[in-house]
Design a protein around this motif. Structure first.
Motif, PDB file in Angstrom:
ATOM      1  N   THR A   1       9.807   1.879  -2.842  1.00  0.00           N
ATOM      2  CA  THR A   1      10.929   1.238  -3.542  1.00  0.00           C
ATOM      3  C   THR A   1      12.226   1.432  -2.757  1.00  0.00           C
ATOM      4  N   GLY A   2      12.482   2.691  -2.351  1.00  0.00           N
ATOM      5  CA  GLY A   2      13.697   2.965  -1.585  1.00  0.00           C
ATOM      6  C   GLY A   2      13.702   2.255  -0.253  1.00  0.00           C
ATOM      7  N   TYR A   3      12.536   2.167   0.394  1.00  0.00           N
ATOM      8  CA  TYR A   3      12.442   1.525   1.709  1.00  0.00           C
ATOM      9  C   TYR A   3      12.874   0.059   1.607  1.00  0.00           C
ATOM     10  N   PHE A   4      12.293  -0.655   0.655  1.00  0.00           N
ATOM     11  CA  PHE A   4      12.625  -2.074   0.510  1.00  0.00           C
ATOM     12  C   PHE A   4      14.097  -2.265   0.138  1.00  0.00           C
TER      13      PHE A   4
ATOM     14  N   GLU B   1      23.880   5.064   5.754  1.00  0.00           N
ATOM     15  CA  GLU B   1      24.710   4.886   4.564  1.00  0.00           C
ATOM     16  C   GLU B   1      23.857   4.392   3.396  1.00  0.00           C
ATOM     17  N   ALA B   2      22.954   3.447   3.687  1.00  0.00           N
ATOM     18  CA  ALA B   2      22.084   2.898   2.639  1.00  0.00           C
ATOM     19  C   ALA B   2      21.094   3.949   2.139  1.00  0.00           C
ATOM     20  N   ILE B   3      20.537   4.729   3.055  1.00  0.00           N
ATOM     21  CA  ILE B   3      19.595   5.791   2.673  1.00  0.00           C
ATOM     22  C   ILE B   3      20.294   6.812   1.770  1.00  0.00           C
ATOM     23  N   GLU B   4      21.505   7.200   2.152  1.00  0.00           N
ATOM     24  CA  GLU B   4      22.252   8.185   1.361  1.00  0.00           C
ATOM     25  C   GLU B   4      22.666   7.607   0.005  1.00  0.00           C
ATOM     26  N   HIS B   5      23.050   6.356  -0.014  1.00  0.00           N
ATOM     27  CA  HIS B   5      23.440   5.723  -1.276  1.00  0.00           C
ATOM     28  C   HIS B   5      22.248   5.666  -2.234  1.00  0.00           C
ATOM     29  N   PHE B   6      21.078   5.295  -1.714  1.00  0.00           N
ATOM     30  CA  PHE B   6      19.887   5.257  -2.567  1.00  0.00           C
ATOM     31  C   PHE B   6      19.584   6.643  -3.126  1.00  0.00           C
ATOM     32  N   ALA B   7      19.685   7.678  -2.276  1.00  0.00           N
ATOM     33  CA  ALA B   7      19.400   9.048  -2.718  1.00  0.00           C
ATOM     34  C   ALA B   7      20.401   9.507  -3.783  1.00  0.00           C
ATOM     35  N   LYS B   8      21.640   9.075  -3.667  1.00  0.00           N
ATOM     36  CA  LYS B   8      22.652   9.459  -4.657  1.00  0.00           C
ATOM     37  C   LYS B   8      22.369   8.807  -6.010  1.00  0.00           C
ATOM     38  N   GLN B   9      21.970   7.547  -5.987  1.00  0.00           N
ATOM     39  CA  GLN B   9      21.731   6.814  -7.232  1.00  0.00           C
ATOM     40  C   GLN B   9      20.334   7.085  -7.795  1.00  0.00           C
ATOM     41  N   ARG B  10      19.410   7.490  -6.914  1.00  0.00           N
ATOM     42  CA  ARG B  10      18.038   7.835  -7.323  1.00  0.00           C
ATOM     43  C   ARG B  10      17.743   9.210  -6.732  1.00  0.00           C
ATOM     44  N   PRO B  11      18.221  10.289  -7.384  1.00  0.00           N
ATOM     45  CA  PRO B  11      18.136  11.630  -6.795  1.00  0.00           C
ATOM     46  C   PRO B  11      16.762  11.961  -6.229  1.00  0.00           C
ATOM     47  N   LYS B  12      16.791  12.605  -5.072  1.00  0.00           N
ATOM     48  CA  LYS B  12      15.671  12.912  -4.170  1.00  0.00           C
ATOM     49  C   LYS B  12      15.421  11.764  -3.203  1.00  0.00           C
ATOM     50  N   GLY B  13      15.792  10.549  -3.587  1.00  0.00           N
ATOM     51  CA  GLY B  13      15.763   9.428  -2.643  1.00  0.00           C
ATOM     52  C   GLY B  13      14.402   9.166  -2.038  1.00  0.00           C
ATOM     53  N   ILE B  14      14.430   8.687  -0.796  1.00  0.00           N
ATOM     54  CA  ILE B  14      13.186   8.429  -0.054  1.00  0.00           C
ATOM     55  C   ILE B  14      12.672   9.770   0.440  1.00  0.00           C
TER      56      ILE B  14
ATOM     57  N   VAL C   1       0.837  -1.198   0.000  1.00  0.00           N
ATOM     58  CA  VAL C   1       0.000   0.000   0.000  1.00  0.00           C
ATOM     59  C   VAL C   1       0.872   1.247   0.000  1.00  0.00           C
ATOM     60  N   SER C   2       0.513   2.221  -0.817  1.00  0.00           N
ATOM     61  CA  SER C   2       1.306   3.456  -0.895  1.00  0.00           C
ATOM     62  C   SER C   2       1.148   4.288   0.360  1.00  0.00           C
ATOM     63  N   LYS C   3       2.133   5.139   0.607  1.00  0.00           N
ATOM     64  CA  LYS C   3       2.173   6.103   1.715  1.00  0.00           C
ATOM     65  C   LYS C   3       2.431   5.461   3.070  1.00  0.00           C
ATOM     66  N   VAL C   4       2.432   4.133   3.134  1.00  0.00           N
ATOM     67  CA  VAL C   4       2.566   3.419   4.406  1.00  0.00           C
ATOM     68  C   VAL C   4       3.863   2.624   4.425  1.00  0.00           C
ATOM     69  N   PRO C   5       4.743   2.816   5.413  1.00  0.00           N
ATOM     70  CA  PRO C   5       5.963   2.009   5.488  1.00  0.00           C
ATOM     71  C   PRO C   5       5.634   0.517   5.544  1.00  0.00           C
ATOM     72  N   PRO C   6       6.354  -0.296   4.831  1.00  0.00           N
ATOM     73  CA  PRO C   6       6.088  -1.736   4.822  1.00  0.00           C
ATOM     74  C   PRO C   6       6.182  -2.357   6.213  1.00  0.00           C
ATOM     75  N   THR C   7       5.415  -3.415   6.408  1.00  0.00           N
ATOM     76  CA  THR C   7       5.432  -4.132   7.679  1.00  0.00           C
ATOM     77  C   THR C   7       6.631  -5.078   7.738  1.00  0.00           C
ATOM     78  N   ASP C   8       6.884  -5.616   8.923  1.00  0.00           N
ATOM     79  CA  ASP C   8       7.965  -6.589   9.093  1.00  0.00           C
ATOM     80  C   ASP C   8       7.777  -7.785   8.148  1.00  0.00           C
ATOM     81  N   ARG C   9       6.537  -8.263   8.065  1.00  0.00           N
ATOM     82  CA  ARG C   9       6.265  -9.430   7.222  1.00  0.00           C
ATOM     83  C   ARG C   9       6.547  -9.124   5.755  1.00  0.00           C
TER      84      ARG C   9
END
Length: 624
Positions: A569-572, A587-600, A519-527
């Motif tokens: 997408t960035g969260y997963f 580090e992972a959040i910043e790397h994603f933002a660098k490769q996908r500008p604007k990031g999460i 579901v959009s707008k909602v952080p994914p669950t543990d499962r």
């Protein structure tokens, strides 16, 4: 009367934009030139207002502190609620105009805050208030929520929650008060010499290390040095004097709140401490939790283990007047890990567990799966809940504004408010409620067209995509195979809806399609996270076999897309990089933002990631 606001360069843009200088008059004092930050929720008029608007969040800083110390937290929380923060007289950007010592007494500051809050609260609509304090600010918040003097307004009836960051459990002892008053008799010129000595070395000085610890990063040291230098000696002395109680027959009167003040709170209370806090030790959190629950602690003495006057930018080291070693308070809760209290379906339950009901009105906006979106309850008086969290080392008294802990703190506070005050403070719910336009109307189609179709390689494993469209001239399955078929060998579609393209076009081009709806707008669950990681593991194992069999060149990837390819997408992808590739979460959040500008882009997604990973060692003690 308001005047124009001209911030210094050190003021962050958010504070400069939404601050003004105002003057206030209480029953006994006039306070000219106070800096007041107020940012009304940008979507307040579009969110439900029955039975009242969402609560106003009020931030109260500590002794020697300022609104600026809340800036990282405000950046995370202003998207979910209207926010108010005040530089107390002579602090931060506020003028040191009223120099009368009585004007800085605790009860006088409480009355001032009461007046400012009432001016900004939407009283006619019945808006409630949540107080968020740091250090001394937690004591002022407790006195606002449970006043010892007759309140001047109706504010107390509308306070529905309190977040206490690095709190002090009670006033100093009579002996400590006597010693501290002698210290405060020292003239300003001597104080300033003492401060200069204490601050030798700037960001590496003893005054900085005392609050952020010797191993803090450069940014935390820089901020602490800035706040220390903003603290005025005359203001600090007056405010510190006002915090000290007067003892009569062995009982404290005035000054910091007592055990009785804390015990009398009948609202949700969230207590946050730092394991390395040398100003207000984590044992203070345990004591307050015991007071709130009516449980006896191992040591019933008031705050013998804390600094005499808790502050966030002390001009001197006040520990010289403490008496004896740290008192080890007994825990009154069962310690549990943060995973134990995480509701796996938290993101699917955007309302408090203690809410009586939710409103399921067919006329309200619908969620992405076209079901009526329930409106969380907004209790006028949420039931009392006590929850305590001890952030692990190196969390210090500066955890509020230390980069390593601010995002974790924001996530924990948000979770507490959503679960115990009202689910209307859940940013995920708000975004779903406000998303009433179709995904492919003209406005959103133009937005989608401006987004880059495919990211740069992420972690050597992924490419983040926006969803494909069958009728698009540049990003249809046919064009994707032509442009990216030699690189992207599998696509995971995590959008909830059926795709607006035919996956057969990908399959015919040698790209395997996998549907993993969320579901959009909602952080994914543990499962969901576990399922995504398992799916990627299986795809990568299969790709390895296909690569050997079909002689692929290096660089093949797994494509992942939601609608735009940023938040879910960035969260997963970040989760996978942390759990499988040993990235640190930031580090992972910043790397994603660098490769996908604007990031999460959604702050509540980034905060949830930090709570999930950097908060894994957080000590949570929970009780009601």
């Amino acid at each position: 009367m308001a005047s124009s606001y001209d911030p210094e360069r050190t003021d962050p843009a958010l504070l400069a934009r939404d601050s003004e200088i105002k003057s206030y008059e209480t029953s006994s004092h006039v306070y000219p030139g106070l800096r007041v930050f107020f940012r009304r929720h940008q979507q307040a008029d579009k969110l439900p207002t029955s039975p009242a608007p969402i609560p106003l969040l009020v931030f109260i800083h500590g002794l020697g502190g300022s609104v600026a110390q809340f800036h990282p937290l405000l950046s995370s929380i202003t998207p979910i609620a209207s926010c108010l923060a005040i530089d107390l007289p002579g602090c931060g950007r506020s003028a040191y105009a009223n120099r009368a010592w009585p004007a800085y007494g605790t009860d006088e500051l409480v009355e001032l805050l009461e007046k400012i809050i009432e001016e900004h609260r939407e009283k006619d609509e019945g808006q409630s208030v949540v107080l968020i304090g740091h250090s001394m600010g937690t004591s002022l918040a407790a006195l606002l929520a449970n006043p010892r003097l007759p309140p001047k307004t109706e504010l107390g009836k509308h306070i529905v929650g309190l977040v206490a960051i690095c709190p002090s459990a009670g006033p100093p002892t009579e002996k400590q008060v006597s010693l501290f008053r002698k210290l405060l008799y020292i003239p300003d010129v001597i104080f300033d010499l003492w401060r200069a000595w204490d601050r030798r070395g700037g960001t590496d000085s003893a005054s900085v290390r005392r609050f952020v610890g010797p191993d803090a990063d450069d940014e935390a040291k820089r901020l602490q040095d800035l706040y220390n230098n903003q603290s005025r000696s005359p203001v600090w002395r007056r405010m510190a004097w006002g915090l000290l109680p007067t003892y009569r027959n062995g009982d404290p009167h005035g000054g910091l709140p007592t055990r009785e003040t804390w015990a009398g709170l009948d609202i949700p209370v969230f207590l946050v401490g730092g394991e390395d806090d040398n100003v207000t030790p984590a044992t203070e959190v345990q004591k307050i939790a015991a007071y709130l629950q009516g449980t006896k602690v191992a040591s019933d003495s008031d705050s013998n283990g804390a600094e005499v006057i808790p502050d966030s930018a002390a001009p001197v080291d006040t520990s010289i007047v403490t008496s004896g070693p740290v008192s080890k308070a007994g825990s009154v809760h069962i310690a549990r890990s943060i995973d134990d209290i995480r509701d796996e379906d938290f993101a699917r339950r955007p309302w408090p567990a203690n809410a009586d009901e939710t409103v399921d009105d067919p006329t309200t906006p619908k969620s992405n799966n076209q079901q009526p979106l329930a409106i969380p309850a907004l209790p006028a008086h949420p039931k009392k809940v006590v929850q305590s969290v001890i952030l692990p080392k190196p969390a210090t008294h500066a955890l509020l504004y230390t980069p390593a802990t601010t995002r974790i703190l924001a996530g924990l506070i948000s979770d507490f408010l959503v679960s115990n005050v009202t689910g209307r403070l859940d940013q995920a719910w708000q975004l779903q409620f406000l998303t009433q336009d179709g995904k492919w109307d003209v406005k959103n189609l133009e937005k989608w067209q401006k987004v880059a179709p495919v990211s740069e390689p992420i972690g050597g494993i992924f490419r983040a995509l926006k969803t494909l469209r069958e009728v698009d001239e540049t990003h249809s399955p046919k064009e994707f195979v032509r442009n990216w078929g030699s690189t992207v060998k599998d696509i995971i579609d995590i959008s909830h809806d059926n795709p607006v393209y035919d996956p057969k076009g990908l399959e015919e081009g040698g790209i395997r399609y996998h549907k993993f709806p969320t579901v959009s707008k909602v952080p994914p669950t543990d499962r969901e996270i576990e399922g995504f990681i398992k799916l990627v593991d299986e795809i990568r194992a299969d790709q390895k076999e296909r690569a050997a069999r079909e002689k692929w060149e290096d660089g093949f990837a797994v494509g992942v897309h939601c609608h735009y390819g940023f938040n879910r997408t960035g969260y997963f992808i970040v989760c996978y990089l942390v759990e499988r590739e040993e990235y640190r979460v930031n580090e992972a959040i910043e790397h994603f933002a660098k490769q996908r500008p604007k990031g999460i882009k959604h702050e509540h997604f980034r905060a949830r990631l930090c709570v999930r990973y950097d908060g894994a060692k957080v000590k949570v003690v929970n009780g009601e």
